[in-house]
Design a protein around this motif. Structure first.
Motif, mmCIF file in Angstrom:
data_model
loop_
_atom_site.group_PDB
_atom_site.id
_atom_site.type_symbol
_atom_site.label_atom_id
_atom_site.label_comp_id
_atom_site.label_asym_id
_atom_site.label_seq_id
_atom_site.Cartn_x
_atom_site.Cartn_y
_atom_site.Cartn_z
ATOM 1 N N ARG A 47 7.295 1.851 1.529
ATOM 2 C CA ARG A 47 6.146 2.729 2.305
ATOM 3 C C ARG A 47 6.481 3.103 3.657
ATOM 4 N NH1 ARG A 47 2.826 -1.756 0.242
ATOM 5 N NH2 ARG A 47 2.132 -1.164 -1.678
ATOM 6 N N GLU A 72 11.151 7.284 5.232
ATOM 7 C CA GLU A 72 10.773 8.722 5.290
ATOM 8 C C GLU A 72 9.926 9.322 4.131
ATOM 9 O OE1 GLU A 72 9.585 11.906 7.254
ATOM 10 O OE2 GLU A 72 10.087 10.098 8.034
ATOM 11 N N PHE A 78 8.909 8.292 1.630
ATOM 12 C CA PHE A 78 7.290 7.753 1.071
ATOM 13 C C PHE A 78 6.264 7.504 2.150
ATOM 14 C CE2 PHE A 78 10.966 6.457 -1.934
ATOM 15 C CZ PHE A 78 10.434 7.481 -3.118
ATOM 16 N N ARG A 79 6.770 7.721 3.162
ATOM 17 C CA ARG A 79 5.729 7.463 4.275
ATOM 18 C C ARG A 79 4.201 8.313 4.211
ATOM 19 N NH1 ARG A 79 8.717 8.019 8.222
ATOM 20 N NH2 ARG A 79 9.325 5.614 8.376
ATOM 21 N N GLY A 80 3.228 7.434 4.146
ATOM 22 C CA GLY A 80 1.860 8.254 4.174
ATOM 23 C C GLY A 80 1.662 8.622 2.848
ATOM 24 N N LYS A 81 2.447 8.444 1.878
ATOM 25 C CA LYS A 81 2.039 8.978 0.391
ATOM 26 C C LYS A 81 1.425 7.512 -0.413
ATOM 27 C CE LYS A 81 5.593 12.322 0.502
ATOM 28 N NZ LYS A 81 6.990 12.612 -0.020
ATOM 29 N N PRO A 82 0.492 7.786 -1.352
ATOM 30 C CA PRO A 82 0.165 6.808 -2.318
ATOM 31 C C PRO A 82 1.046 6.135 -3.170
ATOM 32 C CG PRO A 82 -0.712 8.982 -2.950
ATOM 33 C CD PRO A 82 0.004 9.413 -1.546
ATOM 34 N N ASP A 83 0.837 5.011 -3.516
ATOM 35 C CA ASP A 83 1.691 4.351 -4.356
ATOM 36 C C ASP A 83 2.057 5.088 -5.646
ATOM 37 O OD1 ASP A 83 2.181 2.356 -2.535
ATOM 38 O OD2 ASP A 83 1.336 0.863 -3.667
ATOM 39 N N GLU A 84 1.211 5.814 -6.151
ATOM 40 C CA GLU A 84 1.410 6.557 -7.412
ATOM 41 C C GLU A 84 2.605 7.521 -7.357
ATOM 42 O OE1 GLU A 84 -1.515 6.084 -6.022
ATOM 43 O OE2 GLU A 84 -2.408 5.054 -7.568
ATOM 44 N N VAL A 85 2.950 7.786 -6.039
ATOM 45 C CA VAL A 85 4.046 8.836 -5.737
ATOM 46 C C VAL A 85 5.279 7.841 -6.215
ATOM 47 C CG1 VAL A 85 5.368 9.988 -4.178
ATOM 48 C CG2 VAL A 85 3.042 10.257 -4.106
ATOM 49 N N GLY A 114 6.785 8.050 -10.147
ATOM 50 C CA GLY A 114 7.837 9.297 -9.979
ATOM 51 C C GLY A 114 9.019 9.430 -10.682
ATOM 52 N N GLU A 158 -0.967 -1.341 0.279
ATOM 53 C CA GLU A 158 -1.206 0.294 0.396
ATOM 54 C C GLU A 158 -2.233 0.600 1.213
ATOM 55 O OE1 GLU A 158 -1.519 3.982 -2.626
ATOM 56 O OE2 GLU A 158 -2.246 2.269 -3.286
#
Length: 770
Positions: free
Chosen positions: A311, A314, A316-323, A327, A400
């Motif tokens: 998290r 870069e 994944f920063r600011g994205k929810p864990d589902e990404v 993914g 998260e």
């Protein structure tokens, strides 16, 4: 016959254009009839809003691997799916699914015309609703999330299937289907099913022995008819998973025979081949833990740290864990399976593989262990508890929502003296320098006098050298008086700075009026500012640190004073794309060769740190007492290193009560509690890694200007702790920061037993740490 490398149906020929046009007319008339039956005037909506497979975002499970990049640690994601491109699949499932679900697949126009006409006629006449669907219709149903057996659903399914067949090749549609359909046990798509049920793959480039066979593919394709048992009647209607019960196995065999007959009719098998084909009895049993997604095992805590680490990157920063979870990524961790196995075998004190000293002790005993690779900061082994969804006694992380999770901070006691010693040798203080070391000594500058509430500093043990001891002798005997004086001499800022630079990023201070110690980020303010929050007692280990940070500090000394950040992720990839890779950076503590050699030379004389497998090793024990008790301990530690591996072990209780053996004894110390775990782990891990100990020998210090000292083989004084009675394991501690939750039912535990807390806390009288 093959078409573009794919086995087709009887004759293998693609329908001629006139025939294709006639079928399309029939399909159009069927849809119009169904539209009219539903009372719909226009069908434009159905055509304009049809989703295509390129628009469909299939959740694809992310796999977390051990450091070898081959051994899976955990599967993440709402659906267990691994997408394999159609042209990379072998033919086994392609043929079996057509024989099982749609034998006209290669010749139909994506729709079962007779079925649509039957549904339309039933709708007009008020007859029974009709079902049957082609593979293309089944895929359309999943793609558009169409549920129920309604006329509007059948209409939309038919329209989507018609458009799919008009837009994509049969090969593409079959690939979409095989990567989408559920097979049971949470497996979506043929690759996940092959792995789940047979431990194999459908990839044609895999070794032949690892590829899904024709007979195995037929078993899997039989399950598509009913992937899971009927929840209303799981015994009577269990579906087609042969491992579920006898009824399910017979269902599977019957449908397997049906598929085999279809494969003969379609020309995929000759009658002789079909007769020679045997139903496979190699389906894996149903895993009762399958629903845990591997996250309730000890390595589930590793996954928590992996996600927390990603998290901050870069991509994944600011994205929810589902990404991350959905993914389809390949996450390769730093954790070495061999080291992790040794960690769990040694630190999980409920196992028969744990050292005898800590095995079978009371249920409130708990251990934690972290191992770090010197020079890289890679966490090679991590045991913070036996369940990934439970408390983490080895460290902490941000979830998260940005909340701190974990219970991994514990007062390190005398194990923290390693940082005092490192700061001393860095400043040119020889380990041979002598200190006044009586059993009890006042330190007015730090408020430790006979008239103060905290009282003078007392040694927990006695050494033959007293009252005048060399620093190395005081270290081996763990004399608090000497180390309190050393901390005063160096200054708390110097000690804290050494710990911070070595790898201790957080320390917990005692705040007046707050029952829980509060986390202080040592990386924030300058050391002299941070030091104002702690008292001289920092030098004898009063303030909590995590097992992970402590292990990283030991790795820094093992690497000759070269510190790297502890981390859990080596790489993240998706397909052939490298999404993220570790950045290993080293910083230098400023310890020259002589300083490191004196550190190694001194700490290898601690008896509890000696391994019997030929490795040079160094280490330090630690103990922290309960409240004002001078005989009962809540925390025991053992930390240390070889040239190839560093680790820290904590043993305590989950409820903050003193360690008490099953025989009723409170005689549990660092040397009898945490040390047996550490020694067993270090011996097994270094053996499993198959490294040559001769490559990692310690050097002898030169001791410039000093008289010769005993050789390393000369017996050295040790702490006079009682012989191991039953022994201990690690204790859970308060949360890493105020927002963190605490284990249910766990009473508040003060940073206990030793000199006074911080200047802001109320002092306590005790003999101090061991």
């Amino acid at each position: 016959m093959r078409h573009n490398g794919e086995v087709r149906g009887p004759g293998g020929a693609t329908p001629a254009r006139p025939r294709r046009r006639r079928r399309r007319v029939a399909v159009f008339l069927a849809i119009c009839t169904l539209l009219a039956g539903c009372g719909l005037v226009a069908g434009g909506y159905y055509f304009d809003s049809v989703p295509t497979p390129t628009d469909l975002k299939l959740p694809e499970s992310t796999t977390v691997f051990y450091a070898d990049g081959r051994t899976p640690m955990a599967k993440l994601g709402a659906q267990n799916r691994t997408i394999v491109p159609y042209d990379e699949m072998n033919d086994s499932a392609k043929q079996a699914i057509v024989a099982a679900e749609d034998r006209t697949f290669w010749t139909n126009q994506g729709i079962d015309v007779k079925g649509v006409l039957r549904a339309a006629w039933a709708n007009v006449t008020g007859g029974q609703r009709q079902g049957a669907s082609t593979l293309t219709q089944q895929y359309a149903r999943v793609a558009a999330d169409l549920r129920g057996v309604t006329y509007s659903r059948k209409l939309r399914e038919a329209v989507i299937a018609w458009k799919l067949d008009d837009t994509y090749s049969k090969e593409e549609i079959l690939g979409f289907y095989l990567n989408t359909v559920p097979f049971g046990r949470g497996a979506y798509g043929i690759e996940a099913a092959a792995q789940t049920f047979f431990g194999k793959t459908v990839r044609r480039d895999a070794p032949a022995a690892q590829q899904l066979t024709q007979a195995e593919a037929m078993v899997l394709c039989a399950m598509v008819k009913q992937p899971e048992a009927d929840p209303a009647d799981p015994q009577g209607a269990p579906g087609y998973d042969p491992a579920r019960n006898a009824t399910a196995k017979q269902n599977s065999i019957d449908r397997w025979n049906y598929i085999r007959d279809g494969m003969v009719k379609l020309g995929y098998l000759t009658p002789r081949q079909a007769a020679d084909l045997a139903y496979p009895d190699t389906v894996r049993p149903v895993d009762p833990d399958a629903g845990r997604s591997d996250l309730d095992r000890p390595t589930g805590l590793v996954v928590n740290h992996v996600l927390a680490e990603l998290r901050r990157t870069e991509p994944f920063r600011g994205k929810p864990d589902e990404v991350i979870r959905d993914g389809g990524y390949r996450i390769v961790t730093t954790v070495d399976k061999r080291v992790q196995d040794a960690a769990e075998a040694s630190a999980d004190i409920r196992r028969d593989s744990a050292p005898e000293a800590v095995r079978g002790q009371p249920k409130n005993w708990q251990a934690a262990l972290v191992a770090v690779e010197p020079g890289t900061g890679r966490v090679l082994g991590y045991y913070g508890g036996d369940r990934g969804s439970g408390a983490d006694y080895a460290g902490w992380y941000y979830d998260e929502k940005g909340q701190a999770r974990g219970f991994g901070q514990h007062p390190p006691g005398s194990s923290f003296k390693v940082y005092d010693l490192a700061a001393a040798v860095r400043d040119g203080i020889s380990v041979k320098q002598r200190f006044d070391s009586p059993d009890t000594k006042e330190f007015p500058a730090s408020g430790r006098t006979r008239g103060s509430a905290a009282g003078p500093i007392r040694n927990a043990e006695h050494a033959p050298c007293q009252p005048d001891c060399a620093l190395w002798e005081a270290t081996v005997a763990s004399l608090n008086v000497t180390y309190f004086e050393l901390t005063e001499k160096l200054g708390t800022a110097r000690v804290i700075d050494m710990a911070r630079r070595a790898g201790v990023e957080s320390m917990w201070e005692t705040v007046r009026g707050n029952p829980q110690p509060q986390r202080v980020d040592l990386r924030g303010d300058p050391a002299d500012q941070v030091a104002k929050r702690f008292s001289t007692e920092v030098g004898i280990g009063q303030y909590g640190v995590t097992v992970q940070d402590h292990a990283n500090g030991m790795a820094t000394f093992a690497a000759g004073g070269k510190r790297a950040d502890a981390h859990f992720v080596r790489s993240v990839t998706k397909g052939d794309e490298e999404v993220w890779t570790e950045q290993v950076r080293q910083t230098d503590l400023g310890l020259d060769r002589e300083a490191i050699d004196q550190l190694d030379w001194t700490l290898r004389r601690v008896r509890a740190a000696r391994l019997d497998n030929g490795w040079d090793s160094a280490g330090k024990t630690g103990t922290w007492q309960a409240g004002q008790s001078t005989t009962q301990n809540v925390h025991t530690w053992m930390v240390g290193w070889t040239g190839a591996l560093a680790s820290a072990v904590w043993l305590g209780t989950t409820d903050g009560k003193p360690l008490r053996t099953r025989g009723g004894s409170y005689e549990v110390y660092g040397s009898t509690g945490a040390a047996p775990i550490w020694r067993q782990f270090m011996s097994r891990a270094t053996e499993a890694m198959k490294l040559d100990p001769d490559r990692y020998r310690f050097r002898e210090p030169s001791f410039p200007g000093d008289a010769p000292e005993p050789s390393p083989s000369t017996p050295a004084p040790t702490t006079s702790a009682p012989s191991p009675s039953a022994s201990a394991s690690a204790t859970p501690r308060p949360t890493p920061s105020s927002p963190s939750p605490r284990p249910t039912g766990r009473p508040t535990v003060r940073p206990t037993s030793s000199p006074s807390p911080s200047p802001t806390g109320s002092p306590t009288r005790s003999r101090g740490p061991r």
